[in-house]
Design a protein around this motif. Structure first.
Motif, PDB file in Angstrom:
ATOM      1  N   LEU A 152      40.767  50.367  46.646  1.00 59.24           N
ATOM      2  CA  LEU A 152      42.002  50.005  45.553  1.00 59.24           C
ATOM      3  C   LEU A 152      41.778  48.799  45.183  1.00 59.24           C
ATOM      4  N   MET A 153      41.657  48.371  44.046  1.00 62.91           N
ATOM      5  CA  MET A 153      41.451  46.960  43.885  1.00 62.91           C
ATOM      6  C   MET A 153      42.656  46.555  42.640  1.00 62.91           C
ATOM      7  N   LEU A 154      42.673  45.278  42.516  1.00 59.03           N
ATOM      8  CA  LEU A 154      43.523  44.620  41.772  1.00 59.03           C
ATOM      9  C   LEU A 154      42.785  43.612  40.954  1.00 59.03           C
ATOM     10  N   ARG A 155      42.396  43.706  39.734  1.00 57.86           N
ATOM     11  CA  ARG A 155      41.393  42.678  39.116  1.00 57.86           C
ATOM     12  C   ARG A 155      42.175  41.799  38.621  1.00 57.86           C
ATOM     13  N   LEU A 156      41.809  40.344  39.141  1.00 54.26           N
ATOM     14  CA  LEU A 156      42.524  39.237  38.561  1.00 54.26           C
ATOM     15  C   LEU A 156      42.000  38.772  37.208  1.00 54.26           C
ATOM     16  N   ASN A 157      40.734  38.681  37.166  1.00 53.56           N
ATOM     17  CA  ASN A 157      39.862  38.477  35.919  1.00 53.56           C
ATOM     18  C   ASN A 157      38.692  38.884  36.119  1.00 53.56           C
ATOM     19  N   ASP A 158      37.670  38.656  35.191  1.00 51.76           N
ATOM     20  CA  ASP A 158      36.334  39.049  35.058  1.00 51.76           C
ATOM     21  C   ASP A 158      35.613  38.988  36.384  1.00 51.76           C
ATOM     22  N   ASP A 159      35.696  37.683  36.965  1.00 51.33           N
ATOM     23  CA  ASP A 159      35.062  37.172  38.427  1.00 51.33           C
ATOM     24  C   ASP A 159      35.760  37.729  39.683  1.00 51.33           C
ATOM     25  N   TRP A 160      37.044  37.612  39.789  1.00 50.93           N
ATOM     26  CA  TRP A 160      38.105  38.059  40.742  1.00 50.93           C
ATOM     27  C   TRP A 160      38.792  39.269  41.313  1.00 50.93           C
ATOM     28  N   LYS A 161      38.564  39.906  42.011  1.00 54.09           N
ATOM     29  CA  LYS A 161      39.287  40.951  42.545  1.00 54.09           C
ATOM     30  C   LYS A 161      39.668  41.093  43.957  1.00 54.09           C
ATOM     31  N   ILE A 162      40.871  41.580  44.419  1.00 54.89           N
ATOM     32  CA  ILE A 162      41.412  41.528  45.480  1.00 54.89           C
ATOM     33  C   ILE A 162      41.773  43.117  45.872  1.00 54.89           C
ATOM     34  N   GLY A 163      41.861  43.650  47.153  1.00 56.94           N
ATOM     35  CA  GLY A 163      42.038  44.991  47.553  1.00 56.94           C
ATOM     36  C   GLY A 163      41.891  45.362  48.736  1.00 56.94           C
TER      37      GLY A 163
ATOM     38  N   LEU B  85      34.605  54.595  60.800  1.00 57.81           N
ATOM     39  CA  LEU B  85      35.228  54.282  59.554  1.00 57.81           C
ATOM     40  C   LEU B  85      36.142  53.183  59.596  1.00 57.81           C
ATOM     41  N   GLY B  86      35.793  51.992  58.950  1.00 57.90           N
ATOM     42  CA  GLY B  86      36.702  50.751  58.956  1.00 57.90           C
ATOM     43  C   GLY B  86      37.613  50.655  58.114  1.00 57.90           C
ATOM     44  N   VAL B  87      38.677  50.080  58.038  1.00 61.96           N
ATOM     45  CA  VAL B  87      39.552  49.547  56.838  1.00 61.96           C
ATOM     46  C   VAL B  87      39.521  48.236  56.606  1.00 61.96           C
ATOM     47  N   SER B  88      39.433  47.675  55.470  1.00 66.85           N
ATOM     48  CA  SER B  88      39.323  46.192  55.016  1.00 66.85           C
ATOM     49  C   SER B  88      40.059  45.701  54.062  1.00 66.85           C
ATOM     50  N   PRO B  89      40.942  44.589  54.190  1.00 69.80           N
ATOM     51  CA  PRO B  89      41.175  43.874  53.022  1.00 69.80           C
ATOM     52  C   PRO B  89      40.001  43.195  52.496  1.00 69.80           C
ATOM     53  N   ARG B  90      39.827  43.104  51.064  1.00 71.15           N
ATOM     54  CA  ARG B  90      38.567  42.599  50.561  1.00 71.15           C
ATOM     55  C   ARG B  90      38.969  41.548  49.491  1.00 71.15           C
ATOM     56  N   ILE B  91      38.227  40.572  49.048  1.00 78.26           N
ATOM     57  CA  ILE B  91      38.262  39.721  48.094  1.00 78.26           C
ATOM     58  C   ILE B  91      36.982  39.609  47.480  1.00 78.26           C
ATOM     59  N   ASP B  92      36.790  40.053  46.259  1.00 80.38           N
ATOM     60  CA  ASP B  92      35.686  40.102  45.651  1.00 80.38           C
ATOM     61  C   ASP B  92      35.273  38.986  44.468  1.00 80.38           C
ATOM     62  N   TYR B  93      34.278  38.132  44.443  1.00 84.88           N
ATOM     63  CA  TYR B  93      34.227  37.110  43.560  1.00 84.88           C
ATOM     64  C   TYR B  93      32.636  37.486  42.938  1.00 84.88           C
ATOM     65  N   LYS B  94      32.591  38.079  41.653  1.00 85.26           N
ATOM     66  CA  LYS B  94      31.265  38.357  41.036  1.00 85.26           C
ATOM     67  C   LYS B  94      30.447  39.342  41.892  1.00 85.26           C
TER      68      LYS B  94
END
Length: 132
Positions: free
Chosen positions: A60-71, A89-98
């Motif tokens: 489940l992700m929240l898109r902050l802009n075209d490059d950054w997402k958190i979820g 099976l692990g559970v993880s917070p994540r920060i996506d950059y590109k």
């Protein structure tokens, strides 16, 4: 100019405008405002005497802009813990950059009843946007 040529030119003009209008409608359908696609991710995480290789699961992700997402997401993983291997099976917070992902997966072990945490990096593979 005679009547026959005038009628033919008028009919040809209307047919060409109708064809152009249908082409515009078709292009709008080909490039919708929303898109459904598939993403894949490979990652590696390490903790206290714990190592895990994982792939991207549902998230489940929240898109902050075209490059950054958190979820937050689930991570199907192969692990090495105290010299033993297995799948969890692990559970993880994540920060996506590109294409890169920072993850902090948590894994539950029944024996002993405890949670093991780790931190790691991943790389996302996804379809390229079509040029507009």
């Amino acid at each position: 100019m005679n009547l026959k040529k005038t009628v033919i030119l008028v009919v040809a003009f209307f047919i060409s405008t109708l064809t152009y209008a249908q082409e515009q409608e078709k292009k709008e359908k080909e490039n919708p405002k929303w898109d459904i696609g598939m993403e894949g991710r490979l990652g590696f995480a390490a903790g206290n005497d714990f190592y895990a290789f994982n792939v991207g699961g549902p998230s489940l992700m929240l898109r902050l802009n075209d490059d950054w997402k958190i979820g937050v997401g689930a991570l199907p993983s192969f692990y090495i813990k105290e010299g033993k291997t297995g799948a969890k099976l692990g559970v993880s917070p994540r920060i996506d950059y590109k294409h890169f992902v920072l993850i902090a997966p948590f894994f539950h072990f029944d024996n002993p009843d405890k949670w093991v945490w780790s931190i790691g990096l991943g790389y996302k593979f996804h379809k390229k946007n079509k040029t507009k």
